[in-house]
Design a protein around this motif. Structure first.
Motif, PDB file in Angstrom:
ATOM      1  N   ALA A  43      37.129  27.747  22.448  1.00 18.74           N
ATOM      2  CA  ALA A  43      37.205  26.539  21.638  1.00 18.74           C
ATOM      3  C   ALA A  43      38.430  26.613  20.726  1.00 18.74           C
ATOM      4  CB  ALA A  43      35.934  26.400  20.807  1.00 18.74           C
ATOM      5  N   GLU A  44      39.110  25.510  20.583  1.00 20.07           N
ATOM      6  CA  GLU A  44      40.280  25.381  19.711  1.00 20.07           C
ATOM      7  C   GLU A  44      41.350  26.442  19.994  1.00 20.07           C
ATOM      8  OE1 GLU A  44      38.704  25.148  15.763  1.00 20.07           O
ATOM      9  OE2 GLU A  44      37.394  23.526  16.414  1.00 20.07           O
ATOM     10  N   GLY A  45      41.522  26.749  21.258  1.00 19.31           N
ATOM     11  CA  GLY A  45      42.612  27.653  21.634  1.00 19.31           C
ATOM     12  C   GLY A  45      42.410  29.091  21.196  1.00 19.31           C
ATOM     13  N   ALA A  46      41.136  29.503  20.941  1.00 21.19           N
ATOM     14  CA  ALA A  46      40.870  30.873  20.499  1.00 21.19           C
ATOM     15  C   ALA A  46      41.253  31.899  21.568  1.00 21.19           C
ATOM     16  CB  ALA A  46      39.401  31.025  20.142  1.00 21.19           C
ATOM     17  N   ALA A  47      41.166  31.497  22.843  1.00 19.17           N
ATOM     18  CA  ALA A  47      41.618  32.360  23.936  1.00 19.17           C
ATOM     19  C   ALA A  47      42.025  31.443  25.090  1.00 19.17           C
ATOM     20  CB  ALA A  47      40.506  33.314  24.377  1.00 19.17           C
ATOM     21  N   PRO A  48      42.997  31.867  25.871  1.00 18.72           N
ATOM     22  CA  PRO A  48      43.462  31.007  26.976  1.00 18.72           C
ATOM     23  C   PRO A  48      42.431  30.902  28.093  1.00 18.72           C
ATOM     24  CG  PRO A  48      44.625  33.120  26.979  1.00 18.72           C
ATOM     25  CD  PRO A  48      43.768  33.113  25.764  1.00 18.72           C
ATOM     26  N   PRO A  49      42.546  29.876  28.935  1.00 19.72           N
ATOM     27  CA  PRO A  49      41.619  29.751  30.071  1.00 19.72           C
ATOM     28  C   PRO A  49      41.857  30.842  31.119  1.00 19.72           C
ATOM     29  CG  PRO A  49      43.176  27.899  29.996  1.00 19.72           C
ATOM     30  CD  PRO A  49      43.482  28.759  28.833  1.00 19.72           C
ATOM     31  N   LEU A  50      40.817  31.184  31.852  1.00 21.72           N
ATOM     32  CA  LEU A  50      40.948  32.085  33.004  1.00 21.72           C
ATOM     33  C   LEU A  50      40.865  31.298  34.304  1.00 21.72           C
ATOM     34  CD1 LEU A  50      38.702  35.075  31.859  1.00 21.72           C
ATOM     35  CD2 LEU A  50      41.185  34.874  31.752  1.00 21.72           C
ATOM     36  N   ALA A  51      40.186  30.145  34.268  1.00 21.08           N
ATOM     37  CA  ALA A  51      40.078  29.331  35.476  1.00 21.08           C
ATOM     38  C   ALA A  51      41.453  28.776  35.817  1.00 21.08           C
ATOM     39  CB  ALA A  51      39.089  28.188  35.246  1.00 21.08           C
ATOM     40  N   LYS A  52      41.866  28.915  37.079  1.00 23.35           N
ATOM     41  CA  LYS A  52      43.162  28.442  37.580  1.00 23.35           C
ATOM     42  C   LYS A  52      44.339  29.025  36.799  1.00 23.35           C
ATOM     43  CE  LYS A  52      41.359  24.144  39.393  1.00 23.35           C
ATOM     44  NZ  LYS A  52      41.215  22.725  39.142  1.00 23.35           N
ATOM     45  N   SER A  53      44.171  30.189  36.216  1.00 30.19           N
ATOM     46  CA  SER A  53      45.272  30.818  35.492  1.00 30.19           C
ATOM     47  C   SER A  53      46.091  31.671  36.452  1.00 30.19           C
ATOM     48  CB  SER A  53      44.716  31.703  34.379  1.00 30.19           C
ATOM     49  OG  SER A  53      45.721  32.585  33.930  1.00 30.19           O
ATOM     50  N   LEU A  54      47.405  31.500  36.422  1.00 29.10           N
ATOM     51  CA  LEU A  54      48.262  32.321  37.298  1.00 29.10           C
ATOM     52  C   LEU A  54      48.124  33.805  36.966  1.00 29.10           C
ATOM     53  CD1 LEU A  54      51.510  30.177  37.446  1.00 29.10           C
ATOM     54  CD2 LEU A  54      49.834  30.503  39.258  1.00 29.10           C
ATOM     55  N   TRP A  55      47.721  34.095  35.721  1.00 25.39           N
ATOM     56  CA  TRP A  55      47.537  35.491  35.319  1.00 25.39           C
ATOM     57  C   TRP A  55      46.418  36.154  36.108  1.00 25.39           C
ATOM     58  CZ3 TRP A  55      50.135  38.309  31.449  1.00 25.39           C
ATOM     59  CH2 TRP A  55      51.137  37.594  30.799  1.00 25.39           C
ATOM     60  N   ALA A  56      45.507  35.342  36.615  1.00 23.63           N
ATOM     61  CA  ALA A  56      44.359  35.872  37.346  1.00 23.63           C
ATOM     62  C   ALA A  56      44.571  35.779  38.864  1.00 23.63           C
ATOM     63  CB  ALA A  56      43.101  35.122  36.932  1.00 23.63           C
ATOM     64  N   GLN A  57      45.802  35.432  39.281  1.00 24.29           N
ATOM     65  CA  GLN A  57      46.088  35.283  40.712  1.00 24.29           C
ATOM     66  C   GLN A  57      47.138  36.298  41.147  1.00 24.29           C
ATOM     67  OE1 GLN A  57      47.045  31.118  41.398  1.00 24.29           O
ATOM     68  NE2 GLN A  57      45.475  30.510  39.922  1.00 24.29           N
ATOM     69  N   GLY A  58      47.219  36.499  42.452  1.00 24.57           N
ATOM     70  CA  GLY A  58      48.221  37.437  42.982  1.00 24.57           C
ATOM     71  C   GLY A  58      47.818  38.876  42.705  1.00 24.57           C
ATOM     72  N   ASP A  59      48.773  39.676  42.287  1.00 21.50           N
ATOM     73  CA  ASP A  59      48.573  41.107  42.050  1.00 21.50           C
ATOM     74  C   ASP A  59      47.407  41.366  41.075  1.00 21.50           C
ATOM     75  OD1 ASP A  59      48.781  43.760  41.480  1.00 21.50           O
ATOM     76  OD2 ASP A  59      50.942  43.744  41.066  1.00 21.50           O
ATOM     77  N   PRO A  60      46.338  42.042  41.519  1.00 31.07           N
ATOM     78  CA  PRO A  60      45.175  42.242  40.646  1.00 31.07           C
ATOM     79  C   PRO A  60      45.450  43.212  39.489  1.00 31.07           C
ATOM     80  CG  PRO A  60      44.877  43.420  42.705  1.00 31.07           C
ATOM     81  CD  PRO A  60      46.132  42.613  42.864  1.00 31.07           C
ATOM     82  N   ASP A  61      46.460  44.067  39.631  1.00 29.36           N
ATOM     83  CA  ASP A  61      46.705  45.079  38.601  1.00 29.36           C
ATOM     84  C   ASP A  61      46.993  44.462  37.228  1.00 29.36           C
ATOM     85  OD1 ASP A  61      46.403  46.668  40.731  1.00 29.36           O
ATOM     86  OD2 ASP A  61      48.355  47.660  40.642  1.00 29.36           O
ATOM     87  N   ARG A  62      47.589  43.276  37.242  1.00 30.07           N
ATOM     88  CA  ARG A  62      47.920  42.596  35.985  1.00 30.07           C
ATOM     89  C   ARG A  62      46.645  42.387  35.156  1.00 30.07           C
ATOM     90  NH1 ARG A  62      48.601  37.952  37.775  1.00 30.07           N
ATOM     91  NH2 ARG A  62      50.551  38.292  38.869  1.00 30.07           N
ATOM     92  N   MET A  63      45.614  41.817  35.821  1.00 31.68           N
ATOM     93  CA  MET A  63      44.339  41.552  35.129  1.00 31.68           C
ATOM     94  C   MET A  63      43.625  42.837  34.759  1.00 31.68           C
ATOM     95  SD  MET A  63      42.032  38.669  36.852  1.00 31.68           S
ATOM     96  CE  MET A  63      42.124  39.117  38.568  1.00 31.68           C
ATOM     97  N   ILE A  64      43.671  43.791  35.688  1.00 29.47           N
ATOM     98  CA  ILE A  64      42.985  45.063  35.433  1.00 29.47           C
ATOM     99  C   ILE A  64      43.557  45.702  34.180  1.00 29.47           C
ATOM    100  CG2 ILE A  64      42.586  47.398  36.350  1.00 29.47           C
ATOM    101  CD1 ILE A  64      42.696  46.174  39.184  1.00 29.47           C
ATOM    102  N   LYS A  65      44.869  45.692  34.051  1.00 29.93           N
ATOM    103  CA  LYS A  65      45.517  46.279  32.878  1.00 29.93           C
ATOM    104  C   LYS A  65      45.097  45.556  31.607  1.00 29.93           C
ATOM    105  CE  LYS A  65      49.715  48.189  34.973  1.00 29.93           C
ATOM    106  NZ  LYS A  65      51.180  48.027  35.094  1.00 29.93           N
ATOM    107  N   VAL A  66      45.023  44.219  31.682  1.00 27.39           N
ATOM    108  CA  VAL A  66      44.635  43.439  30.502  1.00 27.39           C
ATOM    109  C   VAL A  66      43.253  43.877  30.032  1.00 27.39           C
ATOM    110  CG1 VAL A  66      43.968  41.127  29.695  1.00 27.39           C
ATOM    111  CG2 VAL A  66      46.065  41.420  31.033  1.00 27.39           C
TER     112      VAL A  66
END
Ligand code: HEC
Length: 485
Positions: A43-66
């Motif tokens: 709510a109110e931009g407290a955290a970015p969306p994960l749905a359809k986020s490029l950060w959650a697509q492609g190479d999985p290591d990016r998300m794993i590291k986060v």
């Protein structure tokens, strides 16, 4: 009977289920408070969306590291900027739990590929010593975001093998596609076909029109193509020829989904297709293809024209539209110009009149190709003129007029290849040094070129347009006349 072990094994079983199977439940516990129950963002931009986020697509290591070490600093998600802090969760969650959560995140419009426990374990082991949070730009250096999908929805590409004498867009009703594949990247592309000859591709998909009004569609191709919106032809690129012949057509469209169909025919030689659209609700021009349409008109603003001076030729060693990456261009006095590709010893382009505009190159280093400045450019060759032979480029000699002679070897034969202006066009003198009697096939054209004549003194072209060069011991010289003026 001791109840304790039973209890333990029941507990173990329970944990296993949570570990392995309940991504959605784990997600609700560990992520949804910040990222929203459906991954829509806090709510109110407290955290970015994960749905359809490029950060959650492609190479999985990016998300794993986060998830393992947390994230801070500036990032952009779905077009919005964030500069917040996500606390690490690596100490709380097991590898299996993280894999289950991230597999669930992948199902939120992020392509759906599974994230494995092994992958999480490998990343955890690799950064065992790390304590710092990741920074956004640090992650993107190692794991760049995948390119966002193009604007074409439900895009399907069909492939048709064609007969060698097919030189116009075929009647598809009479043909059956040899292959058909979905194109999830939403862009018209030639991936897998760019080296083929005699075929057609047809793309069918949908475009979302947001606002009412007139739209323009621009199409460019090597060779022919046509673009239809809701079964009506909007624009076509007729005739055999190279890229750089872009055409634009207009269509008035209403908000909603329209059908788009693009037909493409490749005869032989170079391949290429590019399409774009512009109109109400679209910022600037949006590309519909993985290759961008290059406007031929633009270079005229801030033209930096290269011209031969006096009786000296001018050279340009840079990217030219429709040629290979090691192309070398020469503008001769008298207005004959050519592009020679040092990679494969092919004479790729020939044109008469003005030479080249170096302006685009000057202004946008490395990103654009320059264009020949004359209207009629002959695309002669793609690949090597010595089919099936191994060759290597050795260098170039310049005479007093700066005319180059290209030197290379073809299966041990030393060839000196010298183009020069001649009556009504250009001469190409091949001097071939041979250790004995033999012959060499010379194929100077990748396909028949309309309006173009090629002759060799003392030799007749064979049916397929190639020449058989007879070789004696010592130097053998052949003069080819390219008639273009
Ligand atoms: C305390 C709040 C919080 C929790 C809990 C949390 N995150 Fe985050 N997450 C954030 C914030 C804030 C950012 C943006 C950080 C920045 O601006 O650099 C972020 C960024 C991300 C990103 C990259 C950007 C994006 O939106 O795609 C991913 C992926 C992510 N989180 C996944 C998760 C997962 C999976 C979980 C659960 C295991 C989780 N987060 C739990 C707050 C949280």
């Amino acid at each position: 009977m001791n109840l304790i072990p039973l209890l333990f094994s029941a507990l173990a079983l329970f944990t296993l289920t949570v570990n392995g199977q309940s991504g959605p439940v784990l997600y609700q516990t560990y992520c949804s408070a910040c990222h929203g129950a459906q991954g829509q963002g806090g709510a109110e931009g407290a955290a970015p969306p994960l749905a359809k986020s490029l950060w959650a697509q492609g190479d999985p290591d990016r998300m794993i590291k986060v998830v393992l070490h947390g994230l801070m600093g500036e990032i952009e998600v779905l077009g919005k900027e964030y500069n917040l802090v996500m606390p690490p969760q690596g100490a709380v969650l097991s590898d299996g739990q993280i894999a289950a959560i991230l597999t669930h995140v992948r199902s939120l419009g992020n392509g759906g590929e599974k994230v494995s426990t092994d992958r999480v374990a490998a990343v955890r082991a690799k950064y065992e010593e790390r304590e710092a949070y990741w920074k956004g730009d640090e992650l993107l250096k190692d794991h760049p975001l995948p390119s966002p999908p193009g604007p074409l929805k439900n895009l399907v590409r069909k492939f048709y093998a064609l007969r060698k004498d097919q030189r116009s867009i075929p009647d598809y009703a009479k043909l059956e596609a040899n292959a058909s594949a979905r194109q999830p990247n939403g862009l018209i592309n030639l991936e897998g076909y760019s080296e083929k000859d005699h075929f057609s591709l047809v793309w069918e998909g949908e475009l979302n029109v947001r606002r009412e009004g007139q739209f323009s569609f621009t199409l460019d191709s090597d060779d022919l193509s046509a673009l239809y919106i809701d079964d009506k032809k909007v624009v076509e690129v007729p005739g055999l020829g190279g890229m750089g012949r872009a055409k634009t057509g207009k269509a008035t469209l209403h908000p909603g989904v329209v059908k788009i169909r693009v037909e493409y025919l490749e005869f032989t030689g170079f391949t290429g297709i590019a399409a774009s659209w512009a109109g109400p609700g679209i910022r600037g021009t949006q590309s519909l293809s993985s290759t961008k349409v290059v406007s031929k008109q633009k270079p005229k603003i801030n033209l930096i024209e290269l011209k031969p001076e006096g009786n000296r030729a001018v050279h340009y060693r840079n990217f030219i539209a429709g040629t290979g990456n090691r192309s070398f261009s020469v503008g001769y006095p008298g207005g004959v110009n050519l592009v020679f590709n040092q990679e494969n010893c092919g004479l790729e382009l020939l044109w008469s009149g003005r030479f080249i505009d170096a302006g685009p190159r000057w202004k946008n280093r490395g990103t654009v190709r320059s264009f020949p400045l004359s209207g009629q450019v002959y695309h002669l060759q793609k690949g090597s003129p010595y089919p099936g032979r191994t060759f290597s480029f050795q260098g170039m000699e310049l005479d007093d007029h700066e005319y180059p002679t290209f030197c290379y070897s073809v299966d041990g034969l030393i060839v000196r290849d010298r183009p020069q202006p001649a009556d009504k066009g250009m001469e190409r003198i091949l001097t071939i040094e041979s250790a004995g009697v033999g012959e060499l096939v010379f194929a100077p054209l990748s396909r028949p070129v309309p309006g173009f004549s090629l002759e060799c003194r003392g030799l007749v072209a064979r049916q397929d347009g190639t020449f058989l060069l007879p070789l004696l011991k010592g130097d053998n010289s052949f003069t080819f006349h390219y008639g273009i003026l």
